[in-house]
Design a protein around this motif. Structure first.
Motif, PDB file in Angstrom:
ATOM      1  N   GLY A 207      35.532 -12.803   0.670  1.00  0.00           N
ATOM      2  CA  GLY A 207      35.463 -12.463   2.044  1.00  0.00           C
ATOM      3  C   GLY A 207      33.805 -12.044   2.413  1.00  0.00           C
ATOM      4  O   GLY A 207      33.416 -12.718   3.474  1.00  0.00           O
ATOM      5  N   LEU A 208      33.109 -11.607   1.427  1.00  0.00           N
ATOM      6  CA  LEU A 208      31.669 -11.321   1.885  1.00  0.00           C
ATOM      7  C   LEU A 208      31.140 -12.680   1.952  1.00  0.00           C
ATOM      8  O   LEU A 208      30.088 -12.643   2.738  1.00  0.00           O
TER       9      LEU A 208
ATOM     10  N   VAL B 184      23.674 -11.174   8.118  1.00  0.00           N
ATOM     11  CA  VAL B 184      23.322 -11.588   6.490  1.00  0.00           C
ATOM     12  C   VAL B 184      22.689 -10.594   5.746  1.00  0.00           C
ATOM     13  O   VAL B 184      23.289 -10.605   4.332  1.00  0.00           O
ATOM     14  N   VAL B 185      21.701 -10.098   6.270  1.00  0.00           N
ATOM     15  CA  VAL B 185      21.465  -8.788   5.266  1.00  0.00           C
ATOM     16  C   VAL B 185      22.653  -7.915   4.851  1.00  0.00           C
ATOM     17  O   VAL B 185      22.874  -7.494   3.856  1.00  0.00           O
ATOM     18  N   GLY B 186      23.469  -7.472   5.851  1.00  0.00           N
ATOM     19  CA  GLY B 186      24.519  -6.325   5.309  1.00  0.00           C
ATOM     20  C   GLY B 186      25.340  -7.263   4.552  1.00  0.00           C
ATOM     21  O   GLY B 186      25.785  -6.581   3.552  1.00  0.00           O
ATOM     22  N   ALA B 187      25.656  -8.460   4.745  1.00  0.00           N
ATOM     23  CA  ALA B 187      26.859  -9.233   3.709  1.00  0.00           C
ATOM     24  C   ALA B 187      26.084  -9.346   2.446  1.00  0.00           C
ATOM     25  O   ALA B 187      26.663  -8.920   1.365  1.00  0.00           O
ATOM     26  N   ALA B 188      24.869  -9.670   2.435  1.00  0.00           N
ATOM     27  CA  ALA B 188      23.997  -9.760   1.251  1.00  0.00           C
ATOM     28  C   ALA B 188      23.983  -8.398   0.411  1.00  0.00           C
ATOM     29  O   ALA B 188      24.108  -8.282  -0.830  1.00  0.00           O
ATOM     30  N   ARG B 189      23.774  -7.251   1.109  1.00  0.00           N
ATOM     31  CA  ARG B 189      23.504  -6.104   0.400  1.00  0.00           C
ATOM     32  C   ARG B 189      24.908  -5.610  -0.242  1.00  0.00           C
ATOM     33  O   ARG B 189      25.143  -5.118  -1.248  1.00  0.00           O
ATOM     34  N   GLU B 190      25.891  -5.848   0.583  1.00  0.00           N
ATOM     35  CA  GLU B 190      27.221  -5.603   0.004  1.00  0.00           C
ATOM     36  C   GLU B 190      27.542  -6.396  -1.244  1.00  0.00           C
ATOM     37  O   GLU B 190      28.373  -5.852  -2.022  1.00  0.00           O
TER      38      GLU B 190
END
Length: 123
Positions: free
Chosen positions: A74-75, A91-97
């Motif tokens: 999902g991410l 993009v940053v949020g998904a990559a961090r998660e």
């Protein structure tokens, strides 16, 4: 004091919001607003809803590895959509998660970091 039926409705409402991937803080705020409850009462209901979700997952025999794989997928999809729509914050949020979920950061493994005098880490 709310009736048993009202309490059950509030709990069900909170569980549904959590299942929609809403953050717990967002559900607390929505619950307080929607049901006219205090923030503290909303926190209790959301805590109970979260415990119910955990118990349901454990009771259903959900494999943690399988769940991590599903969340990772999902991410990755979210990351792809964010890249395609030119949304750098997403993009940053998904990559961090993803980094946190998969323990890919330097702070998770055997890599060492050095810290600059301004408190920023360097690899």
């Amino acid at each position: 004091m709310a009736s048993v039926t009202a309490r059950a409705e509030r709990l069900d409402w909170a569980v549904r919001r959590l299942l929609q991937c809403r953050s717990t803080s967002a559900v607390v705020a929505d619950l307080a607003d929607h049901w006219g409850m205090s923030r503290r009462q909303s926190q209790r209901v959301v805590g109970q809803a979260h415990r119910q979700l955990v118990a349901d997952l454990e009771g259903a025999g959900v494999d943690r590895q399988q769940l991590v794989a599903q969340i990772t997928h999902g991410l990755m999809e979210a990351l792809g959509r964010a890249l395609a729509s030119d949304q750098p914050a997403a993009v940053v949020g998904a990559a961090r998660e993803l980094r946190e979920l998969l323990a890919l950061g330097a702070d998770h493994g055997h890599h060492s970091t050095t810290t600059t005098r301004h408190g920023r880490s360097r690899l």
